[in-house]
Design a protein around this motif. Structure first.
Motif, PDB file in Angstrom:
ATOM      1  N   GLY A   8      33.060 -80.638   6.404  1.00 48.50           N
ATOM      2  CA  GLY A   8      34.500 -80.423   6.367  1.00 48.50           C
ATOM      3  C   GLY A   8      35.128 -81.208   5.233  1.00 48.50           C
ATOM      4  N   SER A  42      40.378 -73.543   7.841  1.00 49.37           N
ATOM      5  CA  SER A  42      40.862 -73.792   9.198  1.00 49.37           C
ATOM      6  C   SER A  42      42.051 -74.738   9.165  1.00 49.37           C
ATOM      7  N   PRO A  43      43.035 -74.438  10.004  1.00 47.98           N
ATOM      8  CA  PRO A  43      44.181 -75.362  10.109  1.00 47.98           C
ATOM      9  C   PRO A  43      43.708 -76.697  10.663  1.00 47.98           C
ATOM     10  N   PRO A  44      44.371 -77.788  10.296  1.00 47.70           N
ATOM     11  CA  PRO A  44      43.904 -79.098  10.734  1.00 47.70           C
ATOM     12  C   PRO A  44      43.961 -79.262  12.246  1.00 47.70           C
ATOM     13  N   MET A  45      42.905 -79.823  12.791  1.00 45.30           N
ATOM     14  CA  MET A  45      42.974 -80.351  14.152  1.00 45.30           C
ATOM     15  C   MET A  45      43.389 -81.810  13.964  1.00 45.30           C
ATOM     16  N   TYR A  53      41.646 -77.278   6.139  1.00 50.26           N
ATOM     17  CA  TYR A  53      40.270 -77.693   5.839  1.00 50.26           C
ATOM     18  C   TYR A  53      39.434 -76.511   5.365  1.00 50.26           C
ATOM     19  N   ASN A  55      35.580 -75.580   6.077  1.00 52.39           N
ATOM     20  CA  ASN A  55      34.474 -75.967   6.956  1.00 52.39           C
ATOM     21  C   ASN A  55      33.281 -75.031   6.783  1.00 52.39           C
ATOM     22  N   TRP A  88      41.758 -89.134  12.336  1.00 53.30           N
ATOM     23  CA  TRP A  88      42.053 -87.709  12.470  1.00 53.30           C
ATOM     24  C   TRP A  88      42.902 -87.190  11.308  1.00 53.30           C
ATOM     25  N   GLY A  89      42.785 -87.869  10.183  1.00 52.57           N
ATOM     26  CA  GLY A  89      43.554 -87.445   9.020  1.00 52.57           C
ATOM     27  C   GLY A  89      42.654 -86.837   7.966  1.00 52.57           C
ATOM     28  N   ARG A  91      40.414 -85.993   4.655  1.00 53.76           N
ATOM     29  CA  ARG A  91      39.218 -86.616   4.098  1.00 53.76           C
ATOM     30  C   ARG A  91      38.585 -85.745   3.018  1.00 53.76           C
ATOM     31  N   ASP A  94      33.372 -84.811   5.105  1.00 55.72           N
ATOM     32  CA  ASP A  94      32.898 -85.261   6.400  1.00 55.72           C
ATOM     33  C   ASP A  94      31.618 -84.489   6.688  1.00 55.72           C
ATOM     34  N   ARG A 120      35.911 -77.158  19.043  1.00 57.40           N
ATOM     35  CA  ARG A 120      36.242 -76.996  17.639  1.00 57.40           C
ATOM     36  C   ARG A 120      35.809 -75.643  17.112  1.00 57.40           C
ATOM     37  N   PHE A 122      36.195 -74.536  14.305  1.00 59.51           N
ATOM     38  CA  PHE A 122      35.646 -74.658  12.957  1.00 59.51           C
ATOM     39  C   PHE A 122      34.192 -75.118  12.963  1.00 59.51           C
TER      40      PHE A 122
HETATM   41  N1  ROI Z   1      40.288 -80.130  11.368  1.00 59.70           N
HETATM   42  C1  ROI Z   1      39.652 -79.089  10.812  1.00 59.70           C
HETATM   43  N2  ROI Z   1      40.234 -77.899  10.827  1.00 59.70           N
HETATM   44  N3  ROI Z   1      38.429 -79.222  10.221  1.00 59.70           N
HETATM   45  C2  ROI Z   1      37.796 -80.418  10.187  1.00 59.70           C
HETATM   46  O1  ROI Z   1      36.676 -80.510   9.637  1.00 59.70           O
HETATM   47  C3  ROI Z   1      38.419 -81.526  10.762  1.00 59.70           C
HETATM   48  N4  ROI Z   1      37.832 -82.755  10.768  1.00 59.70           N
HETATM   49  C4  ROI Z   1      38.378 -83.794  11.372  1.00 59.70           C
HETATM   50  C5  ROI Z   1      39.725 -83.716  12.056  1.00 59.70           C
HETATM   51  C6  ROI Z   1      40.655 -84.728  11.443  1.00 59.70           C
HETATM   52  C7  ROI Z   1      39.514 -83.999  13.542  1.00 59.70           C
HETATM   53  N5  ROI Z   1      40.331 -82.404  11.940  1.00 59.70           N
HETATM   54  C8  ROI Z   1      39.689 -81.351  11.368  1.00 59.70           C
HETATM   55  O2  ROI Z   1      37.727 -84.941  11.376  1.00 59.70           O
END
Ligand code: ROI
Length: 162
Positions: A8, A42-45, A53, A55, A88-89, A91, A94, A120, A122
């Protein structure tokens, strides 16, 4: 051992980050890339005031132990200058070990299967693309998980170049 890795990124040209990370995983010692999902947007979680993001999930056949694989993945994150601004911000990159064969691991460094898999989209959708018949140790079949996991705005990139 067959392992699955989630990728991600939502900073510094995320698509490029994910593509080069896949090439970096391909170069890891004692490890062969055996499957690669599409890239997804994908929209952020987590906090919503951050970019979408990119992914993907890859499968590797590896002779590394789980912790050796984790070391290799953390080296790749470092190489990508892993910026992580907040919990949870956003990056730059990942890399998560989602599954390692049928092993269940819980220690200070590693929780496998990755605890967030089932919630998830994603992770679930790209994983289902490359391993539709997977059973998740301690959980359900991936197919059953997917059936209960709304896509949440996840979209495969039309063109895997763009
Ligand atoms: N949200 C999305 N869509 N994709 C991610 O890879 C991702 N990774 C994370 C958090 C911040 C939880 N949100 C995410 O670590």
């Amino acid at each position: 051992m067959l392992a699955y890795i989630g990728l991600g990124s939502n900073l510094e040209q995320p698509q490029q980050q994910v593509r080069t990370a896949i090439e970096d995983i391909r170069a890891v010692t004692k490890t062969t890339l055996v499957a690669q999902s599409s890239l997804y947007r994908s929209p952020p979680m987590g906090p919503q005031d951050q970019p979408d993001y990119i992914n993907a999930v890859v499968g590797v056949e590896t002779d590394l132990t789980p912790h050796e694989l984790l070391d290799a993945l953390q080296q790749i994150e470092q190489k990508h200058g892993r910026i992580r601004k907040r919990h949870w911000g956003e990056r730059t990159l990942d890399l998560d070990i989602l599954l390692y064969a049928d092993k269940v691991i819980e220690d200070e460094r590693l929780t496998v299967p990755h605890p967030g898999i089932a919630e998830r989209a994603f992770v679930v959708y790209p994983l289902a693309e490359i391993a539709p018949d997977l059973q998740i140790p301690g959980l359900d079949s991936l197919a059953a998980i997917k059936a209960h996991c709304p896509p949440e705005g996840l979209v495969p990139l039309e063109n895997n170049q763009s």
